[in-house]
Design a protein around this motif. Structure first.
Motif, PDB file in Angstrom:
ATOM      1  N   ARG A  58       0.834  -1.204   0.000  1.00  0.00           N
ATOM      2  CA  ARG A  58       0.000   0.000   0.000  1.00  0.00           C
ATOM      3  C   ARG A  58       0.871   1.258   0.000  1.00  0.00           C
ATOM      4  O   ARG A  58       0.565   2.237  -0.694  1.00  0.00           O
ATOM      5  CB  ARG A  58      -0.914  -0.008   1.230  1.00  0.00           C
ATOM      6  CG  ARG A  58      -1.835   1.197   1.308  1.00  0.00           C
ATOM      7  CD  ARG A  58      -2.877   1.041   2.412  1.00  0.00           C
ATOM      8  NE  ARG A  58      -2.275   0.831   3.727  1.00  0.00           N
ATOM      9  CZ  ARG A  58      -2.307  -0.329   4.385  1.00  0.00           C
ATOM     10  NH1 ARG A  58      -2.907  -1.377   3.851  1.00  0.00           N
ATOM     11  NH2 ARG A  58      -1.745  -0.437   5.577  1.00  0.00           N
TER      12      ARG A  58
ATOM     13  N   VAL B 230      -2.635   3.457  -4.518  1.00  0.00           N
ATOM     14  CA  VAL B 230      -3.086   4.833  -4.783  1.00  0.00           C
ATOM     15  C   VAL B 230      -4.496   4.960  -4.219  1.00  0.00           C
ATOM     16  O   VAL B 230      -5.441   4.350  -4.738  1.00  0.00           O
ATOM     17  CB  VAL B 230      -3.088   5.165  -6.286  1.00  0.00           C
ATOM     18  CG1 VAL B 230      -3.532   6.611  -6.512  1.00  0.00           C
ATOM     19  CG2 VAL B 230      -1.721   4.924  -6.917  1.00  0.00           C
ATOM     20  N   SER B 231      -4.633   5.736  -3.145  1.00  0.00           N
ATOM     21  CA  SER B 231      -5.950   5.929  -2.527  1.00  0.00           C
ATOM     22  C   SER B 231      -6.770   6.916  -3.356  1.00  0.00           C
ATOM     23  O   SER B 231      -6.271   7.549  -4.294  1.00  0.00           O
ATOM     24  CB  SER B 231      -5.786   6.451  -1.101  1.00  0.00           C
ATOM     25  OG  SER B 231      -5.259   7.762  -1.120  1.00  0.00           O
ATOM     26  N   ALA B 232      -8.024   7.071  -2.981  1.00  0.00           N
ATOM     27  CA  ALA B 232      -8.900   8.002  -3.699  1.00  0.00           C
ATOM     28  C   ALA B 232      -8.362   9.429  -3.611  1.00  0.00           C
ATOM     29  O   ALA B 232      -8.332  10.159  -4.617  1.00  0.00           O
ATOM     30  CB  ALA B 232     -10.311   7.924  -3.126  1.00  0.00           C
TER      31      ALA B 232
ATOM     32  N   GLN C 248      -5.225  10.321  -3.024  1.00  0.00           N
ATOM     33  CA  GLN C 248      -3.967  10.393  -3.766  1.00  0.00           C
ATOM     34  C   GLN C 248      -4.224  10.406  -5.262  1.00  0.00           C
ATOM     35  O   GLN C 248      -3.507  11.068  -6.021  1.00  0.00           O
ATOM     36  CB  GLN C 248      -3.078   9.214  -3.388  1.00  0.00           C
ATOM     37  CG  GLN C 248      -2.587   9.260  -1.956  1.00  0.00           C
ATOM     38  CD  GLN C 248      -1.951   7.943  -1.517  1.00  0.00           C
ATOM     39  OE1 GLN C 248      -1.876   6.983  -2.286  1.00  0.00           O
ATOM     40  NE2 GLN C 248      -1.503   7.892  -0.261  1.00  0.00           N
ATOM     41  N   SER C 249      -5.239   9.694  -5.692  1.00  0.00           N
ATOM     42  CA  SER C 249      -5.596   9.686  -7.112  1.00  0.00           C
ATOM     43  C   SER C 249      -6.035  11.076  -7.569  1.00  0.00           C
ATOM     44  O   SER C 249      -5.640  11.546  -8.648  1.00  0.00           O
ATOM     45  CB  SER C 249      -6.703   8.666  -7.356  1.00  0.00           C
ATOM     46  OG  SER C 249      -7.137   8.698  -8.700  1.00  0.00           O
TER      47      SER C 249
ATOM     48  N   GLN D 117      -6.923   5.189  -9.185  1.00  0.00           N
ATOM     49  CA  GLN D 117      -6.975   4.586  -7.860  1.00  0.00           C
ATOM     50  C   GLN D 117      -6.575   3.116  -7.962  1.00  0.00           C
ATOM     51  O   GLN D 117      -6.938   2.413  -8.919  1.00  0.00           O
ATOM     52  CB  GLN D 117      -8.381   4.714  -7.286  1.00  0.00           C
ATOM     53  CG  GLN D 117      -8.503   4.293  -5.836  1.00  0.00           C
ATOM     54  CD  GLN D 117      -9.881   4.593  -5.263  1.00  0.00           C
ATOM     55  OE1 GLN D 117     -10.655   5.345  -5.874  1.00  0.00           O
ATOM     56  NE2 GLN D 117     -10.190   4.020  -4.122  1.00  0.00           N
ATOM     57  N   TYR D 118      -5.818   2.634  -6.956  1.00  0.00           N
ATOM     58  CA  TYR D 118      -5.310   1.260  -7.039  1.00  0.00           C
ATOM     59  C   TYR D 118      -5.205   0.681  -5.632  1.00  0.00           C
ATOM     60  O   TYR D 118      -4.513   1.229  -4.775  1.00  0.00           O
ATOM     61  CB  TYR D 118      -3.936   1.256  -7.721  1.00  0.00           C
ATOM     62  CG  TYR D 118      -3.353  -0.127  -7.942  1.00  0.00           C
ATOM     63  CD1 TYR D 118      -3.921  -1.001  -8.862  1.00  0.00           C
ATOM     64  CD2 TYR D 118      -2.225  -0.541  -7.225  1.00  0.00           C
ATOM     65  CE1 TYR D 118      -3.376  -2.255  -9.075  1.00  0.00           C
ATOM     66  CE2 TYR D 118      -1.680  -1.801  -7.442  1.00  0.00           C
ATOM     67  CZ  TYR D 118      -2.259  -2.651  -8.367  1.00  0.00           C
ATOM     68  OH  TYR D 118      -1.722  -3.905  -8.577  1.00  0.00           O
ATOM     69  N   GLN D 119      -5.902  -0.415  -5.396  1.00  0.00           N
ATOM     70  CA  GLN D 119      -5.891  -1.092  -4.107  1.00  0.00           C
ATOM     71  C   GLN D 119      -4.911  -2.267  -4.146  1.00  0.00           C
ATOM     72  O   GLN D 119      -4.826  -2.977  -5.149  1.00  0.00           O
ATOM     73  CB  GLN D 119      -7.291  -1.607  -3.755  1.00  0.00           C
ATOM     74  CG  GLN D 119      -8.336  -0.514  -3.662  1.00  0.00           C
ATOM     75  CD  GLN D 119      -8.046   0.446  -2.511  1.00  0.00           C
ATOM     76  OE1 GLN D 119      -7.598   0.043  -1.441  1.00  0.00           O
ATOM     77  NE2 GLN D 119      -8.303   1.732  -2.744  1.00  0.00           N
TER      78      GLN D 119
END
Length: 275
Positions: free
Chosen positions: A197, A202-204, A206-207, A214-216
């Motif tokens: 992480r 990439v959190s909302a 941070q996006s 966004q990337y979990q």
């Protein structure tokens, strides 16, 4: 991050562990020395047990995990050990082999690496948080049979850098040829969700700030790699070494929008003077 800033990450926990390691090692040293007969024999054994080597080194590593560019760090190279019990070698600032034998070691150390990231490393990182390097607690074990050595090491972030934990497993075959020793073999690295992480997620928020999708992420295999190590003894006092690791990012690390290149190269070259 400048090396001097690393001090701010050395927490009381880190200092406590270092003190514990030193105390444990000194108890072992006292027990080993006390088991010998005669003051002169004990002193001679103590002197011969020390191995000390120092010199310059150069480290080449990715600018950040997943980067397509490299950074070069000039470093001191130390190779210090006492009775194969206490040691300070490369990124391991202070370590103890709690269990050791002719063919195996089990122990712990305080270690540093240069995995980090700042927005100045690449324009694509603007809007993402910086990740600083800091101390890690390393737990390790290795076993050698004939020419083969298997090893496993767990690295736990203890500096509050958000790097979680990773586990590295390697198997190498060593071939001596005169003054040259070459070790080659594969390995892989597992990383927990906190690590992936921090470096690949990439959190909302941070996006929105970076314009990356966004990337979990989660835990899983970070990379598979191949190690090549070579050591050459020029004389009784002078030795040189080269360590090269070529890896390929996998799973969450490979698919991250932060990752520019899956191929990952790490290399360190050093020259040591042995006393």
């Amino acid at each position: 991050m400048k090396p001097s800033r690393a001090l701010r990450w050395i927490t009381p926990w880190t200092v406590g562990i270092a003190v514990w390691l030193t105390g444990f090692a000194m108890q072992a040293a006292h027990a080993d020395t006390g088991a010998q007969s005669g003051t002169d024999d004990a002193q001679a054994a103590d002197v011969s047990a020390w191995k000390i080597g120092i010199g310059p080194a150069i480290l080449v590593t990715p600018a950040f995990p997943g980067s397509s560019s490299l950074k070069v760090y000039p470093l001191p190279a130390q190779d210090v050990s006492w009775d194969d019990r206490i040691f300070s070698q490369g990124p391991d600032v202070l370590g103890v082999n709690a269990l050791r034998g002719k063919d195996y070691h089990v122990g712990t150390s305080i270690s540093f690496d240069f995995q980090s990231r700042t927005s100045s490393d690449d324009p694509r990182l603007r809007g993402l948080p910086d990740v600083h390097w800091g101390p890690k607690l390393r737990l390790f074990a290795d076993y050698t049979w004939w020419a083969f050595t298997g090893s496993m090491a767990l690295y736990q972030d203890i500096g509050g850098t958000g790097q979680g934990k990773t586990v590295m497993t390697d198997l190498v075959a060593s071939v001596p040829s005169g003054r040259l020793l070459v070790s080659v073999g594969p390995g892989f690295t597992w990383a927990d969700a906190a690590y992936t992480r921090t470096f690949f997620g990439v959190s909302a928020a941070q996006s929105a700030a970076s314009h990356l999708p966004q990337y979990q992420t989660g835990s899983g295999i970070r990379d598979v790699h191949m190690n090549v190590d070579a050591t050459y003894d020029f004389s009784r006092h002078w030795t040189s070494s080269l360590a090269l690791t070529a890896g390929r990012l996998e799973h969450y690390a490979a698919a991250s929008p932060i990752t520019e290149r899956r191929l990952e190269l790490n290399a360190m070259a050093s020259v040591n003077y042995r006393f």
